[in-house]
Write a protein that holds these residues in place. Structure first.
Motif, PDB file in Angstrom:
ATOM      1  N   ASP A  60       0.867  -1.193   0.000  1.00  0.00           N
ATOM      2  CA  ASP A  60       0.000   0.000   0.000  1.00  0.00           C
ATOM      3  C   ASP A  60       0.902   1.242   0.000  1.00  0.00           C
ATOM      4  O   ASP A  60       0.705   2.179   0.762  1.00  0.00           O
ATOM      5  N   ASP A 200      -2.075   8.072  10.960  1.00  0.00           N
ATOM      6  CA  ASP A 200      -2.902   7.360   9.994  1.00  0.00           C
ATOM      7  C   ASP A 200      -4.082   6.657  10.679  1.00  0.00           C
ATOM      8  O   ASP A 200      -3.884   5.957  11.683  1.00  0.00           O
ATOM      9  N   LYS A 281     -17.106   7.126  -3.437  1.00  0.00           N
ATOM     10  CA  LYS A 281     -16.423   8.005  -4.380  1.00  0.00           C
ATOM     11  C   LYS A 281     -16.458   7.491  -5.812  1.00  0.00           C
ATOM     12  O   LYS A 281     -16.129   8.220  -6.732  1.00  0.00           O
ATOM     13  N   HIS A 316      -2.845  12.510  -0.787  1.00  0.00           N
ATOM     14  CA  HIS A 316      -2.473  11.360  -1.629  1.00  0.00           C
ATOM     15  C   HIS A 316      -3.602  10.347  -1.797  1.00  0.00           C
ATOM     16  O   HIS A 316      -3.440   9.380  -2.539  1.00  0.00           O
ATOM     17  N   ASP A 317      -4.698  10.502  -1.058  1.00  0.00           N
ATOM     18  CA  ASP A 317      -5.843   9.598  -1.208  1.00  0.00           C
ATOM     19  C   ASP A 317      -6.964  10.233  -2.031  1.00  0.00           C
ATOM     20  O   ASP A 317      -7.985   9.579  -2.280  1.00  0.00           O
TER      21      ASP A 317
HETATM   22  O1  TEU Z   1      -6.210   6.301   4.625  1.00  0.00           O
HETATM   23  C1  TEU Z   1      -7.370   5.954   5.322  1.00  0.00           C
HETATM   24  C2  TEU Z   1      -8.465   5.518   4.520  1.00  0.00           C
HETATM   25  O2  TEU Z   1      -9.460   5.116   5.088  1.00  0.00           O
HETATM   26  C3  TEU Z   1      -8.336   5.568   3.047  1.00  0.00           C
HETATM   27  O3  TEU Z   1      -8.165   4.285   2.582  1.00  0.00           O
HETATM   28  C4  TEU Z   1      -9.512   6.218   2.490  1.00  0.00           C
HETATM   29  O4  TEU Z   1     -10.681   5.624   2.964  1.00  0.00           O
HETATM   30  C5  TEU Z   1      -9.553   6.094   1.016  1.00  0.00           C
HETATM   31  O5  TEU Z   1      -8.312   6.312   0.472  1.00  0.00           O
HETATM   32  C6  TEU Z   1     -10.474   7.121   0.465  1.00  0.00           C
HETATM   33  O6  TEU Z   1     -11.150   6.506  -0.547  1.00  0.00           O
HETATM   34  C7  TEU Z   1      -4.993   6.084   5.228  1.00  0.00           C
HETATM   35  C8  TEU Z   1      -3.899   6.478   4.272  1.00  0.00           C
HETATM   36  O7  TEU Z   1      -3.966   7.865   4.042  1.00  0.00           O
HETATM   37  C9  TEU Z   1      -4.020   5.640   3.038  1.00  0.00           C
HETATM   38  O8  TEU Z   1      -3.110   6.029   2.046  1.00  0.00           O
HETATM   39  C10 TEU Z   1      -3.786   4.213   3.447  1.00  0.00           C
HETATM   40  O9  TEU Z   1      -3.996   3.372   2.356  1.00  0.00           O
HETATM   41  C11 TEU Z   1      -4.708   3.783   4.580  1.00  0.00           C
HETATM   42  O10 TEU Z   1      -4.796   4.746   5.624  1.00  0.00           O
HETATM   43  C12 TEU Z   1      -4.190   2.529   5.221  1.00  0.00           C
HETATM   44  O11 TEU Z   1      -3.007   2.798   5.921  1.00  0.00           O
END
Ligand code: TEU
Ligand code: CA
Length: 545
Positions: A60, A200, A281, A316-317
């Motif tokens: 990830d 996180d 989304k 980044h998400d």
């Molecule tokens: O993100 C938290 C998370 O819940 C995300 O997966 C979010 O729901 C999604 O991206 C939105 O659609 C954190 C980090 O920022 C993410 O990059 C990680 O993948 C995740 O935790 C697991 O550590």
């Protein structure tokens, strides 16, 4: 309470894989980040939130950590990390580390040991359950990335919990020995001279899995208070929790200074307000400005008593700001500037996501083969299995896949775009020839020039740090207007967040005459009561008495 060091600072998020490659392997790395510090220092930011660089199989992209006290070799060495911390510090920039402790990687030594038997030393560092009475997983809980959250380990006959990827087993926060290891690791980083932690999915650490409670569990705040006592007390580390589940009611539990937990939170109400109830989304709803304004104002009011909240359009998400909230075509530059003015006028700590300072757009990927993100690839498979057709999925992914903002930073035109001399691990945004940092920085009316000004103004104008926020024209479909007031001064922020001209009736308490601090078009030094006409994506800051 004395002023915190970040009160007048702006943060900047670096996603290491995609920021700057230094050795031609196509993967961004720590020496690459260090080599770009002058760009960040020109921008004027006070700290970097650094997404994970710890040892990791990158299932990830680093949010799966196999050793919390080592640097992933693809990112560099611990000496590179120490040098980054020192070189940043020399420019007045702190490094805020990403703390990923809801889960580790399945390659972490603890998990490998846990697999060796039910009685293994570190077995209880993770969440194990017997199969359901009739066989099969203990519950039908699903992972956030698709598929079941329980995974059978055949040799020991039990299931382990992984709320994200199967390679990210959840840590067992009920185990005091596990917590002691985390505190120790955090102190170790603290003592290396970092400036804080971004935490996180921290709202998950008090979960009660048997009761089906994932976030805001019964022990969450106890754990955060223990973390404060064990690691944070007496330090000036900035703490910001990632909490998708937080509500206006629960926010004070985290950030009330009397409770000794966290300083601030990332909350996502302005993002999830635009997702479809059932499909999230992958079926985004149309952007509604009145909803956005209401959500931001509610959170301004909730957090005001507790110190600065966190402000952001992207990370980044999430997709790129200008693609979600602006106009990525004709009005790209001007809408990026208007969005910056609208967000950076608020109370809180703004975070700029890498590339946002040059008005970067979504990646523009058109085929599933271009995507790398585990979430996107899993959802693609699941959605097609559930009957969605490919073009429909690709439309949703084009808007909201996490890879939109993970495409490498295009620093300049030309092959490799100054990011790499090799082949990048994921493709550049389709418009990188025109939309890149060098092209934007060369334009005195570009996006960077305005961001630099807004970052500087936050340090110069106390009203930006302390002023209370008042919303005007809440139902106006195009215009976001608010004031910030502090010690007899008033900053009026008026932004037309649309590609058409807008007209608004200005209330006398919104009107102000004084100095035009900044604008997306021509600066104005007054906003008069009565009828105001704004050009498409025109946004202004006027400061007066
Ligand atoms: O993100 C938290 C998370 O819940 C995300 O997966 C979010 O729901 C999604 O991206 C939105 O659609 C954190 C980090 O920022 C993410 O990059 C990680 O993948 C995740 O935790 C697991 O550590
Ligand atoms: Ca590299």
């Amino acid at each position: 309470m004395s002023e915190r060091w970040w009160a007048d600072k702006v943060g900047y998020q670096v996603y290491p894989l995609s920021f700057q490659d230094s050795n031609g392997d196509g993967i961004g790395d720590i020496p690459g980040i260090t080599s770009r510090l002058d760009h960040l220092s020109d921008l004027g930011i006070g700290f970097i939130w650094l997404s994970p660089v710890y040892a990791s199989p990158l299932a990830d992209n680093g949010y799966d950590i196999s050793d919390y006290r080592a640097i992933e070799p693809r990112f560099g060495t611990m000496a590179d990390m120490d040098r980054l911390i020192a070189e940043a510090k020399a420019r007045g920039i702190g490094i805020v580390m990403d703390l990923v402790v809801n889960h580790s990687s399945d390659q972490h030594a603890w998990f490998r040991n846990a697999l060796t038997g039910r009685g293994a030393e570190f077995r209880d560092f993770y969440v194990w359950r017997d199969p359901a009475p009739g066989g099969g997983p203990p519950s039908d809980l699903r992972s956030y990335f698709g598929g079941p959250a329980w995974h059978l380990h055949e040799a020991t006959g039990q299931y382990y919990l992984a709320l994200f990827d199967p390679g990210q087993p959840d840590l067992n926060w009920d185990n005091p020995a596990m917590r002691a290891e985390i505190w120790d690791m955090m102190r170790w980083w603290r003592d290396r001279g970092i400036a804080g932690f971004r935490m996180d999915v921290i709202d998950h650490i008090g979960k009660d899995i048997d009761a089906g409670i994932l976030t805001d569990g019964p022990t969450l705040h106890e754990r955060l208070q223990e973390m404060h006592r064990e690691v944070l007390a007496g330090s000036d580390l900035l703490t910001v929790g990632e909490t998708w589940s937080v509500t206006p009611e629960t926010a004070p539990l985290y950030v009330d200074p009397d409770r000794d937990e966290l300083h601030t939170l990332f909350q996502f109400a302005h993002i999830s307000a635009h997702w479809d109830e059932a499909h999230g989304k992958w079926k985004p709803l149309d952007f509604q400005l009145p909803t956005l304004k209401r959500v931001f104002q509610d959170w301004q009011d909730v957090l005001a008593p507790f110190g600065p909240g966190a402000l952001f359009w992207s990370n980044h998400d999430l997709p790129r700001a200008v693609s979600s909230f602006g106009d990525a075509g004709e009005w790209r530059v001007r809408s990026a500037r208007a969005l910056a003015l609208a967000l950076h006028g608020l109370q809180g700590t703004p975070y700029i996501y890498q590339g946002e300072e040059a008005g970067f757009t979504n990646a523009g990927f058109t085929s599933i083969d271009e995507y790398r993100d585990v979430e996107t690839l899993n959802m693609h498979r699941e959605s097609l299995e559930a009957g969605m057709d490919e073009p429909d999925f690709l439309r949703g992914a084009g808007r909201n896949s996490r890879d939109n903002a993970r495409a490498p930073v295009a620093w300049e035109a030309g092959p490799g775009h100054g990011f790499t001399t090799g082949a990048p691990w994921i493709g550049f945004p389709s418009n990188a020839e025109e939309v890149n940092i060098a092209a934007d920085r060369a334009d005195p009316e570009g996006v960077f020039a305005l961001y630099r000004r807004l970052v500087a103004l936050r340090k110069e104008q106390p009203v930006l740090v302390h002023g209370r926020t008042r919303l005007f024209l809440p139902e106006h479909p195009q215009v976001w207007a608010y004031t910030r007031t502090h010690e007899g001064l008033r900053l009026a922020v008026v932004a037309n967040l649309s590609s058409e001209r807008a007209e608004a009736e200005i209330d006398p308490e919104l009107a102000v005459t004084g100095a035009g601090l900044a604008g997306s078009v021509e600066p104005r030094d007054r906003i008069e009561a009565g009828r105001l006409v704004l050009e498409p994506w025109e946004a202004i800051w006027v400061l007066g008495a």
